[in-house]
Design a protein around this motif. Structure first.
Motif: not given
Length: 76
Positions: A51-71
């Motif tokens: 959960f991203n409180k700044e954008s008020c939304n969920y980010d879906v990211v890779e477990k091994d590399d959270p800098s990469k978003e998932c579809f």
């Protein structure tokens, strides 16, 4: 005012609470709805939601590399 999650809000419309809700506060009640959608259909083996409180939304990211978003296929 109205108390929500231990915080006092004034009567009237509240555009965004600390927990990402839009609320209407009256003398009788407080009614709220979320400002975010919850991802339900994504690669759960490879990805996680954060959960991203700044954008008020969920980010879906890779477990091994959270800098990469998932579809995300769908949200509710």
């Amino acid at each position: 005012g109205c108390v929500l999650d231990g915080k006092l809000y004034p009567f009237g419309e509240i555009e965004r609470t600390e927990n990402c809700h839009r609320c209407s506060c009256s003398r009788d009640e407080i009614r709220c709805c979320s400002l975010f959608h919850t991802p339900i259909n994504y690669d759960k083996k490879r990805c996680k939601i954060v959960f991203n409180k700044e954008s008020c939304n969920y980010d879906v990211v890779e477990k091994d590399d959270p800098s990469k978003e998932c579809f995300v296929y769908s949200s509710v």
